[in-house]
Design an enzyme around this catalytic site. Structure first.
Site, mmCIF file in Angstrom:
data_model
loop_
_atom_site.group_PDB
_atom_site.id
_atom_site.type_symbol
_atom_site.label_atom_id
_atom_site.label_comp_id
_atom_site.label_asym_id
_atom_site.label_seq_id
_atom_site.Cartn_x
_atom_site.Cartn_y
_atom_site.Cartn_z
ATOM 1 N N GLU A 1 3.035 5.007 -3.674
ATOM 2 C CA GLU A 1 2.836 6.183 -4.924
ATOM 3 C C GLU A 1 4.118 7.021 -4.983
ATOM 4 O O GLU A 1 4.771 7.465 -6.212
ATOM 5 C CB GLU A 1 1.608 7.207 -4.573
ATOM 6 N N ASP B 1 -8.829 3.773 -2.012
ATOM 7 C CA ASP B 1 -9.710 3.880 -0.955
ATOM 8 C C ASP B 1 -10.931 4.487 -1.438
ATOM 9 O O ASP B 1 -11.139 5.790 -1.539
ATOM 10 C CB ASP B 1 -8.997 4.910 -0.138
ATOM 11 N N ASP C 1 1.005 -0.988 0.003
ATOM 12 C CA ASP C 1 0.016 -0.063 0.048
ATOM 13 C C ASP C 1 0.866 1.177 0.013
ATOM 14 O O ASP C 1 2.032 0.994 0.099
ATOM 15 C CB ASP C 1 -0.830 -0.312 1.195
#
Ligand SMILES: *[C@@H]1O[C@H](CO)[C@@H](O)[C@H](O)[C@H]1NC(C)=O
Ligand SMILES: *[C@@H]1O[C@H](CO)[C@@H](O)[C@H](O)[C@H]1NC(C)=O
Ligand SMILES: *[C@@H]1O[C@H](CO)[C@@H](O)[C@H](O)[C@H]1NC(C)=O
Length: 933
Positions: A527, A600, A524
């Site tokens: 980025e 999300d 997760d």
């Protein structure tokens, strides 16, 4: 807002488009195009403003077409050696040609002219195998087109296509041989611009400020932009990740009712993203695919990892411009591509079918990995399953409620203070025992491993990384220190292959204490997410291995992290088992390393709806193994929404329920008996279709064709399907339509094609080429089997997919008007890489002339290994056969079996009956025929 009735929702939604500030999404955290100087500059340029021409065109020793791009001046009209302006040295243009009609265009500064810095080119994405398919150009033909004074150089692409470099004005396009019709082109609108690197002069202010952040920009402006035109296109699609429609709405032009911002490609952790927005989300794939009724599909891919912004122009955007160089009467869609840095490294794909374009694109960036079978089943996740007791409780409740599941997930709080690769000693004292207990039921676990490393000298990962200088540096060359889940954190520099290899070793059973072979991983925040960074990410002037600035490779960081993790899981088992790693960030090539999810999302109907175009877009751009969080990550879904989400999610390629820690618990049995029953049904549907899904994953692995597909991929000539992103195909045989409104009474479904469709639940046949209105049934979303197909299923329900290995198959034959059908089944051990050495079964089923034939579809001599199974066929269901036969004859055994009326599925004992051949008991791996008598 969450419980507002639909109409009010839509009104609010319209308001939202006008004044986005009413929404919780923190828009101000993120830059728009006007706050992004390169984007603003590129967007304000006028068509025809590019004054470059191609000179010194020739074939290089490497068999490429090469040329220099120089500004057009009075002098160079006559002579080549005219002086050029200081800031515009010649650019080097290279056109290479590859098998399957692929043209590659590179434009960069000339290294022989010593630019201040070498621009970044993304390594590790293009396959070596692709590079080996280069065709060495021998000849260059010259011609004049469209009353040009100068020449164009033409190169052979393949039998049907040619590449053209027009010299003056400079333009590159691909056209059909023979009729000369254009397919794709670059700079036809003269918007090409290339900001060359230069030495900083006195008084140059290159810094950029956004909110409280300053980007030092030591190398100054270096952006690139150009226009790309897609001919014969009715729609363009692709360039994920945006929460928006499959057919991309225009973002620029007169009377555009779409968006006013370009589609942004910049990997960001967007908290509570809104649906219906061109805003950039977690991953970036600069690949666009066009489709049109007249010509079919084409594709354009720009390999570049810096921030990108892409405009889709609405019709008439350039009206009144006299500098347009192409035939104006041709239908086309124009786009503008803008990037902050890097080089032009672009690929043109000619199609002509949608599947051809995806094959061509994935021949460059790789086909999707073949997943382990268990990972294609249902996953149960939550932030967080508190402790071991919670895990055992959830696990046993699934059994109690007769609901299968394969994987239980642990989020950040299973760790010791968010130090990844560790366990909270109080909450998870015996992780190995816990995993083994689940593994005994054939189940797996997944733990989260994020890229932010807690800066704690007692934490071994941090110690090693900082001692060895493995962290990304800030602009002043110290370890970058940012804030994330683990507090003050640093980020390992995954761009360096040596650091990736070090990282991969951390997954060995010896290093990752408490891990066992049934444990897999989830990446997760890659980025990367940096809570106190500009736009919640890494500053652009941070420095990577080799002096590369973060701005040059931002979008590829998460890909490298995913790659290193995936390699780690292969390494820990000595290369025996296929890895499973889910990633939030992605880039072209991610499909080779694992699955992704759409991040999300929120428990709202509009988020359920937008999940379909988002996943279809990912599939079109190579990433077939993807899913959206079932139920919505934020917020509490009303039971109706949760049930509808399970019913649709059961057909996502990646099927996982997940929820934020602030939400109420929502395991499938918490919403009353009826809802439990409905969710159980939905999950059972997925397990029933697992053999079909697995066969489709193999098809994706071989060809790139995604598991779920827009209708137009299967029905490319049907305009009705082009803007349909509420329904999708699972493979070529199933059509699924979501139900996207609360307490829906009816659903309207467009069934394409000339043949009928059979309702999965009732078996009733409906005509194709028509929109139908169906009653919205509570117990399923509308789903249909296409006439002319055969689908393999497994109808017995177990605790998990791994316990279904020896279960017999059901074949569902849906006959078309010529009383024929065909289908496939792929089987292997579901786990290892042995299938790559031929250890698999691939069957082809064909029904015609009243006879079902099973034959081998594996190429002969497909490797030395063999996979064998004792599985049999226990039932064959025939849809669309009349008059009813009495019995069937199995050959070569010459054994007669009865044909009876039976239910459509074992579970639906009281549903209408269909012709069923019971217990033919033929072995799935053998050749046989069954003749209807
Ligand atoms: C180039 O030469 C042509 C023909 O001699 C002339 O018509 C044209 O104006 C020239 N273009 C420029 C930019 O000088
Ligand atoms: C299919 O998947 C396997 C396992 O992930 C991978 O090694 C292989 O390269 C893939 N096949 C192709 C053609 O890319
Ligand atoms: C019926 O299905 C078979 C098998 O898929 C196919 O070959 C045939 O063309 C189909 N017939 C019609 C009329 O579409």
């Amino acid at each position: 807002m969450k419980k507002s009735p639909n109409l009010i929702f839509h009104i609010l939604f319209l308001l939202l488009l006008i004044s986005p500030s009413v929404f919780s999404w923190k828009k101000d955290e993120f830059r728009n195009c006007n706050q992004t100087p390169f984007c603003k500059r590129a967007r304000s340029r006028k068509p025809g403003s590019c004054n470059l021409i191609a000179t010194e065109v020739s074939i290089s020793d490497d068999g490429d077409l090469i040329a220099k791009l120089i500004p057009k001046t009075q002098e160079n009209n006559e002579s080549q050696d005219a002086p050029v302006e200081v800031d515009s040295k010649p650019l080097l243009l290279t056109v290479s040609v590859y098998q399957d009609g692929i043209l590659r265009l590179k434009i960069d500064e000339e290294q022989s002219l010593n630019p201040p810095k070498k621009r970044f080119e993304v390594p590790d994405v293009i396959l070596d195998e692709f590079l080996s398919k280069k065709l060495y150009l021998q000849r260059l033909s010259e011609e004049k087109i469209d009353n040009d004074l100068g020449f164009s150089s033409v190169v052979y692409l393949d039998g049907d296509y040619e590449g053209v470099l027009r010299h003056d004005p400079f333009e590159v396009f691909v056209r059909e041989r023979g009729n000369g019709k254009r397919v794709l082109s670059i700079n036809s609108n003269g918007l090409f611009d290339f900001e060359q690197l230069r030495e900083k002069k006195e008084g140059d202010d290159w810094e950029e400020r956004f909110r409280s952040h300053t980007d030092t920009r030591p190398y100054g402006p270096q952006s690139i932009s150009f226009d790309v035109s897609f001919f014969g296109a009715d729609i363009v699609s692709g360039i994920p990740e945006h929460a928006t429609s499959l057919a991309l709405k225009p973002t620029s032009g007169p009377g555009v009712d779409g968006f006013s911002e370009p589609y942004r490609l910049f990997n960001l952790d967007v908290f509570e993203y809104i649906d219906e927005s061109p805003f950039g989300l977690y991953g970036s794939i600069p690949f666009m695919i066009s489709h049109g009724k007249a010509r079919g599909s084409s594709g354009f891919f720009w390999l570049n990892a810096a921030e990108m912004q892409i405009d889709v122009f609405g019709t008439g955007w350039n009206a009144g411009q006299d500098k347009i160089m192409m035939p104006v009467d041709e239908k086309r869609i124009d786009t503008l591509w803008m990037s902050e840095a890097g080089v032009v490294d672009a690929f043109f794909f000619v199609g002509p079918g949608p599947k051809d374009v995806i094959r061509q694109y994935t021949s460059v960036t790789g086909r999707p990995a073949m997943p382990q079978l268990f990972s294609t089943a249902y996953h149960q996740c939550r932030w967080n399953y508190r402790d071991e007791e919670d895990v055992f409780d959830v696990d046993s409740k699934f059994d109690e409620h007769d609901i299968p599941y394969d994987v239980l997930w642990l989020d950040i709080d299973h760790t010791d203070g968010r130090r990844y690769f560790t366990w909270d000693k109080v909450l998870f004292p015996n992780p190995e025992e816990m995993q083994n207990k689940l593994a005994a039921k054939g189940r797996h676990m997944v733990t989260i491993v994020d890229p932010h490393i807690k800066r704690d000298d007692n934490y071994y990962i941090h110690k090693e990384a900082s001692d060895n200088g493995y962290y990304i540096k800030d602009a002043s060359n110290r370890d970058f220190d940012g804030w994330c889940w683990s507090g003050s954190s640093s980020y390992t520099d995954m761009v360096n292959p040596h650091i990736r290899s070090w990282w991969a070793d951390k997954f060995s059973y010896g290093n990752y204490v408490g891990s066992t072979p049934s444990l897999y991983v989830w990446n997760d925040m890659n980025e990367p997410s940096v809570f106190n960074g500009p736009e919640l990410t890494m500053p652009r002037d941070a420095l990577h291995f080799g002096g590369i600035e973060h701005r040059e490779l931002h979008n590829v960081y998460g890909y490298y992290f995913h790659m290193a993790t995936s390699n780690g899981l292969v390494k820990r088992g000595n290369g025996k088992d296929r890895p499973f790693v889910l990633s939030r960030a992605f880039f072209p090539g991610t499909q080779r390393y694992g699955a992704v999810w759409t991040g999300d999302n929120t428990a709202e109907w509009e988020h359920l709806r937008v999940s379909v175009p988002m996943l279809l877009t990912l599939g079109l751009t190579g990433i077939s193994f993807s899913g959206a969080d079932v139920g919505g990550f934020f917020g509490n879904p009303e039971p109706d929404l949760l049930v509808r989400w399970y019913q649709l999610g059961a057909y996502y390629p990646f099927f996982r329920a997940h929820a934020h820690q602030d939400t109420k618990r929502r395991e499938p049995w918490l919403f009353g008996e009826r809802n439990t029953e409905l969710i159980r049904e939905a999950i059972h549907t997925r397990y029933m279709f697992l053999p079909y899904f697995y066969t489709l994953f193999r098809e994706a692995n071989m060809t790139g064709t995604p598991v779920i597909r827009p209708l137009w991929m299967e029905f490319p000539a049907e305009e009705e399907t082009f803007s349909n992103d509420e329904a999708f195909m699972v493979g070529n045989s199933l059509l699924v339509q979501g139900v996207y409104t609360q307490r829906a009474k009816h659903v309207s479904v467009y069934l394409p094609g000339e043949q009928s469709w059979y309702d999965l639940r009732s078996g009733a046949a409906y005509k194709g080429g028509k929109r139908h209105k169906f009653e919205a049934l509570e117990d399923s979303v509308p789903a249909f089997q296409r006439a002319g197909t055969i689908i393999p299923r497994k109808d017995r329900f177990r605790r998990s997919s791994t316990q279904m290995g020896t279960d017999p198959y059901t074949l569902v034959i849906a006959l078309n008007s010529s009383k024929e059908a065909e289908g496939e089944l792929y089987i292997d051990d579901g786990k290892s890489f042995e299938f790559e050495n031929g250890a698999y079964i691939h069957r082809h089923f064909k029904f015609s002339n009243g006879k079902l034939t099973s034959s081998n579809a594996a190429p002969s001599g497909a490797g030395g290994n063999r996979f064998s199974t004792d599985c049999t066929v226990e039932r064959i269901i025939l849809l669309g056969l009349s008059p009813a036969p009495k019995s069937a004859l199995i050959e070569p055994a010459n054994q007669k079996v009865g044909v009876q009326l039976g239910p459509l599925t074992i579970r639906h004992g009281n549903s209408p009956s269909f012709l069923t051949i019971r217990r033919p008991n033929v072995r799935i791996e053998d050749d046989w025929t069954i003749k209807i008598l």
